[in-house]
Design an enzyme around this catalytic site. Structure first.
Site, PDB file in Angstrom:
ATOM      1  CG  ASP A 158      39.378  43.060  41.110  1.00  0.00           C
ATOM      2  OD1 ASP A 158      38.904  42.129  41.771  1.00  0.00           O
ATOM      3  OD2 ASP A 158      38.670  43.870  40.477  1.00  0.00           O
TER       4      ASP A 158
ATOM      5  CG  ASP B 285      32.067  42.851  41.933  1.00  0.00           C
ATOM      6  OD1 ASP B 285      32.881  43.592  42.529  1.00  0.00           O
ATOM      7  OD2 ASP B 285      32.307  42.327  40.840  1.00  0.00           O
TER       8      ASP B 285
ATOM      9  CD  GLU C 110      38.479  36.183  42.110  1.00  0.00           C
ATOM     10  OE1 GLU C 110      38.806  36.396  40.925  1.00  0.00           O
ATOM     11  OE2 GLU C 110      38.275  37.082  42.940  1.00  0.00           O
TER      12      GLU C 110
END
Ligand SMILES: *[C@@H]1O[C@H](CO)[C@@H](O)[C@H](O)[C@H]1NC(C)=O
Ligand SMILES: *[C@@H]1O[C@H](CO)[C@@H](O)[C@H](O)[C@H]1NC(C)=O
Ligand SMILES: *[C@@H]1O[C@H](CO)[C@@H](O)[C@H](O)[C@H]1NC(C)=O
Ligand SMILES: *[C@@H]1O[C@H](CO)[C@@H](O)[C@H](O)[C@H]1NC(C)=O
Ligand SMILES: *[C@@H]1O[C@H](CO)[C@@H](O)[C@H](O)[C@H]1NC(C)=O
Length: 937
Positions: free
Chosen positions: A533, A608, A536
């Site tokens: 996760d 999300d 980015e």
């Protein structure tokens, strides 16, 4: 997964004296618009100036035909593109045009930057995005050519590329028709290297009248004012016109429609991987990943643009105004088709121009061609196609095992339970909070007893001052600050953190060590898999919640150049580490951030989302888009990450989620528990039925993945892929094909009917009622809460496993049921792929069978068309039988019995008629040998 993120941001904002203005959308103040990004602002300005000048505009870019080096047998043209400055002098930009073996055209334009000196920085433009995106450097193929002073024409296969040398343009013709024009609108712009002094000098030769100098050497956006912009303006931009097309798809990740919108009066679509907080639907804002690949579809042909650049990128789309109503008449359409076009303008902050232009007969072939460059999806581990149960967080070992046993108590199948960040000791990855997870090997072994797996989260930010991050500093494998003299430190979940630089090959052995057998984190379990996760990367106190663009990676490349592919390098490193750990098991890795090529080693999800109907609805175009750009293993959090879904939404979301290639329930730490048994009846039973239906369909899904791993075909498939000849399907993105099933999940409340569009004239059967439905157009079908609107396309054979088991592994040797749905000419066809579901023996040892089922001429037959039925695993299938064949649309009066032949044996089997279909009970055939059943008797 974002904790009290807002409060953290407010805190950060307070610390830095930057309180957001209260007005506006939830988070828009965090992210740049085109106007906030110097390079986008400048290129849009450039575009509008060029448009104002119109046909009098003289491009500054040309090629001297004397300078061309044409290596026709190598498939390559090289030369220099000349950019004319105000005083008539030129900047020389080396370029290559090549013809790839798949008959696509590739253009590369670079700049040899001179006069830039820095110890910390590589002075080259970043030219390695393709090394990460491609599986290998593609082969080139020969072409024929003709050359005059102002034109070079390349001919290869049914293609012609016409290169206008005086005003650099390339037209691509396929079968004699113009399909793509590069630099059609003269928006080619490569901001060549010049110093600030040179640019600002009086009568500067470097700035053309159509150019702007906005934010060329500084960044006025409030959170990135510190950006050093060491090279000044260095953007690359180019326009492409698709001729004969009205619809374009792709360039994820955005929460928008499948068919991309005109952006003339709005923001362009932005590709910049960010941890976007509470993203909005119907938005062109960037999200967690980027795939710079766009596809145009028409009945005659399909075209693709693959813009291989990993920097911040914006794409403008302009569609030709057209008075044609949504198409009514095929004749009218094809005559007007040629007038239609979609104009696109691609702008990247830096790097080189590297673009592949693809034109083929249909969208499937374009996807396949893209997959040949970037790789196809790897066949997943079978368990990962089952249901995943996640939440932030399952608290401890007891909680995990309790949830696991509740699934069995309620007879709901599931394969994988997940641990979010709270399992760690103070968010230090590769540690466990011992009080809560005293013996994780024991827990994993317990899960393994019922074939279950655990996925644990490992993020790229590593808390400072503990073993792992100290090693990163010592080995010098972290992302560096803008001077490259120190490892960069920012804030994320654990507080102050460093980031592993997985562009650095030295980071791999270090990363492998963290996952190896017997390590503190991984122990010895074989059923542990990984969630990557925040890659980015998410940096809570960074500009736009990510790394400052002037940070530095291995190779002395600025983060600016590699931003969009960092997430890929990270999950690839994890994949490699898991392979090192156990080369006999296909690793499952879920990534949030991605780039072209991520499909080779990971699954993705849409981050999300919220527990609201509009997000359920949006998930379908989001996942369809991923499927058309070759990243099939995609899903969205069921039933929305933030918030609490009501029972109807929860139930409808499970009914939609079973079609996501990646199917996971997940919820925020502040959301109430919502495992399927909590809602109570009738909801729990309805969700159980949906989940069981997913498991019944696993053979279909696995077969789809196999096919996708060979040719890149989408798994959740837009109607435009199924019937590109029917233009009415082009903007439909609330229904899709899944193998030969046409599905339209209910995505709004209070519905008990849906209107489903049938794109062709074949008969379809309502799976719930077996009612036959015929005729292109919309048909209303019943959709009460307990049913999912599904039609079976006639002419299909669908193999399922009908028995309930606790997990997919326990289904391995279960018998099959075949659904045969005859078309108008009493024919049907289908496929089944089977292997051990977890090892690499299918590719190492041909340990698989690929079966074709065919019905017609009063018989049904099964033939093994690939693989080998005598291997370690496939030989065990000798005990696996087809227990039932259901025939829909067959002869109205069925025979009493049918004749079965397998090998040198034959026997008869009983037929049970029913209303609307009939069933061959226990035909007795085994799955790993050819067989035949005669229906006439
Ligand atoms: C962006 O800037 C240009 C030029 O300054 C201006 O014309 C345009 O209206 C701005 N766009 C938006 C959306 O603010
Ligand atoms: C090249 O492009 C220029 C500008 O559009 C045009 O005037 C010229 O005719 C073109 N040359 C050829 C050979 O098409
Ligand atoms: C790690 O352990 C597994 C058994 O759990 C074994 O199959 C595998 O070969 C081991 N890997 C290495 C690299 O020794
Ligand atoms: C894969 O093949 C090897 C060698 O034939 C065999 O030992 C192993 O058991 C196979 N794995 C599975 C999962 O069938
Ligand atoms: C079925 O088997 C019998 C012998 O057991 C053989 O005589 C006959 O030809 C077979 N029929 C077919 C259709 O193979």
């Amino acid at each position: 997964m974002l904790n009290r993120w807002c409060s953290i941001l407010v805190l950060v904002a307070l610390l830095f004296g930057l309180l957001p203005s209260p007005a506006g959308a939830v988070k828009s103040y965090l992210f740049k618009t085109c106007n906030d990004s110097g390079f986008c602002h400048r290129n849009r300005h450039f575009a509008s100036e060029v448009a104002k000048i119109g046909s009098d505009f003289e491009s500054r870019y040309s090629i001297n035909s004397q300078d061309l080096s044409i290596k026709k047998d190598k498939g390559l043209v090289e030369g220099s593109l000349l950019k004319r400055l105000n005083d008539g002098s030129h900047v020389s930009l080396p370029f290559q045009i090549s013809v790839l073996s798949d008959l696509n055209l590739r253009l590369k334009v670079n700049e040899e930057r001179t006069g830039f000196n820095s110890k910390a920085l590589n002075s080259k433009r970043y030219d390695e995005a393709s090394k990460w995106a491609f599986t290998q450097e593609p082969d080139l193929t020969t072409f024929d050519y003709s050359l005059s002073d102002d034109t070079l024409v390349l001919t290869y296969g049914e293609y012609q590329a016409i290169v206008n040398l005086t005003q650099f343009k390339i037209e691509i013709l396929y079968k004699g028709t113009l399909r793509i024009t590069m630099n059609d609108r003269n928006l080619l712009n490569m901001e060549h290297y010049r110093t600030k002094e040179q640019q600002e000098a009086e009568n500067s030769i470097h700035i053309a009248p159509e150019e702007s100098t906005y934010n060329a050497y500084s960044d006025s956006f409030k959170d990135s004012k510190k950006d050093k912009l060491p090279f000044g303006p260095e953007s690359v931009a180019l326009d492409f016109t698709f001729s004969g097309y009205k619809h374009v798809y792709g360039i994820p990740e955005h929460a928008d429609s499948l068919s991309l919108k005109d952006t003339t009066d709005s923001e362009p679509y932005r590709l910049f991987n960010v941890d976007i907080f509470e993203y909005e639907t119907q938005s062109k804002y960037p999200m967690y990943g980027s795939i710079p690949f766009m596809i145009a579809v028409s009945p005659e042909s399909s075209a693709g643009i693959f813009w291989i650049n990993s920097a911040d990128t914006y794409v403008d789309i302009r569609k030709e105004e057209s008075n044609i109503e949504e198409e009514t008449d095929q004749q009218v359409l094809s005559s007007k088709d040629n007038l239609e076009k979609v104009e696109t303008h691609w702008m990247s902050e830096n790097g080189i121009i590297d673009v592949v232009l693809i034109v083929k007969n249909n969208p499937q072939s374009v996807s396949q061609s893209y997959g040949k460059l970037t790789g196809f999806t790897t066949l997943p581990n079978m368990f990962s196609l089952g249901y995943h149960q996640c939440r932030w967080n399952y608290n401890d070992e007891l909680d995990v095992l309790d949830i696991s046993s509740k699934f069995d108590e309620h007879q709901i199948p599931y394969d994988t339970i997940w641990l979010d960040i709270e399992y760690t000791d103070e968010k230090k990855y590769f540690t466990w909070k011992k009080e809560l997870f005293p013996d994780h090997d024991r827990m994993l072994a317990k899960l393994d007893e019922t074939g279950r797996n655990l996925v644990a989260i490992i993020d790229p930010h590593l808390k400072t001052h503990y073993e792992v991050s100290e090693q990163v500093e010592k080995l010098d494998v972290g992302i560096k600050n803008h001077n490259a003299d120190e490892i960069y430190k920012g804030h994320c979940w654990p507080g102050e953190s460093v980031w592993i630089d997985t562009l650095n090959p030295e980071s791999q052995p270090f990363w492998n060590k963290q996952f190896e057998n017997g390590s503190e984190f991984a122990g010895y379990a074989r059923n542990l898999h990984i969630w990557n996760d925040m890659n980015e990367p998410s940096v809570f106190n960074g500009p736009e919640t990510t790394s400052p663009k002037d940070n530095i990676h291995y190779g002395n490349w600025e983060h600016r150049s590699v931003h969009n592919l960092y997430g890929l390098t990270y999950h690839e490193a994890t994949y490699e580490a898991m392979i090192q750990r156990n080369p006999d098991i296909r690793p499952f890795i879920l990534t949030r951030s991605f780039y072209s090529g991520s499909q080779r080693t990971s699954a993705m999800w849409t981050g999300d989302n919220m527990a609201k109907w509009e997000y359920l609805k949006e998930s379908i175009p989001q996942i369809l888009t991923m499927n058309v750009v070759g990243f099939q293993f995609a899903g969205a959090d069921v039933a929305g990450f933030f918030g609490n879904p009501d029972k109807e939404l929860l139930t409808r979301w499970y009914q939609a989620g079973i079609w996501y290639p990646f199917f996971r329930g997940h919820a925020h730490i502040d959301s109430r528990r919502r495992e399927p048994w909590i809602a109570g009846e009738p909801y729990t039973s309805i969700m159980r039925d949906a989940l069981r239906f997913r498991y019944k369909l696993l053979p279909v899904l696995y077969t789809q993945f196999y096919q996708s791993s060979l040719d890149g075909s989408p798994i959740m498939r837009p109607l435009s892929y199924e019937t590109p000849e029917n233009t009415k399907t082009y903007s439909i993105d609330d229904q899709f094909f899944f193998d030969q099933l046409l599905v339209k999940p209910v995505t709004s409340p209070g519905q008990d009917k849906v209107s489903i569009y049938i794109p062709d004239s074949k008969p379809y059967y309502n799976l719930n009622t077996l009612e036959k439905i015929v005729g292109e157009g919309y048909h209303e079908i019943e959709a009460p809460l307990e049913s999912i609107p599904i039609l079976i396309k006639s002419g299909s054979v669908i193999p399922i496993k009908a028995r309930y088991r606790r997990s997919s592994r326990l289904m391995t040797f279960d018998p099959y049921t075949l659904f045969v749905t005859m078309d108008d000419s009493a024919k049907a066809k289908g496929y089944l792929y089977i292997d051990d579901g977890e090892s690499f023996n299918h590719s190492l040892d041909q340990d698989f069978v690929y079966i074709e089922f065919e019905a017609g001429d009063n018989e049904i037959k099964s033939s093994i068309i690939d693989g080998d039925a005598t291997k370690t695993f496939t030989s065990k299938l000798a005990d696996v039988k087809v227990e039932r064949i259901v025939l829909i649309g067959g002869p109205i009066v069925p025979p009493k019995t049918v004749d079965v032949v397998q090998g040198d044996k034959n026997w008869t089997a009983e037929v049970l008629p029913a209303d609307g279909f009939w069933t061959i009970r226990n035909p007795g055939v085994i799955i790993n040998q050819d067989w035949k059943i005669s229906l006439a008797s």
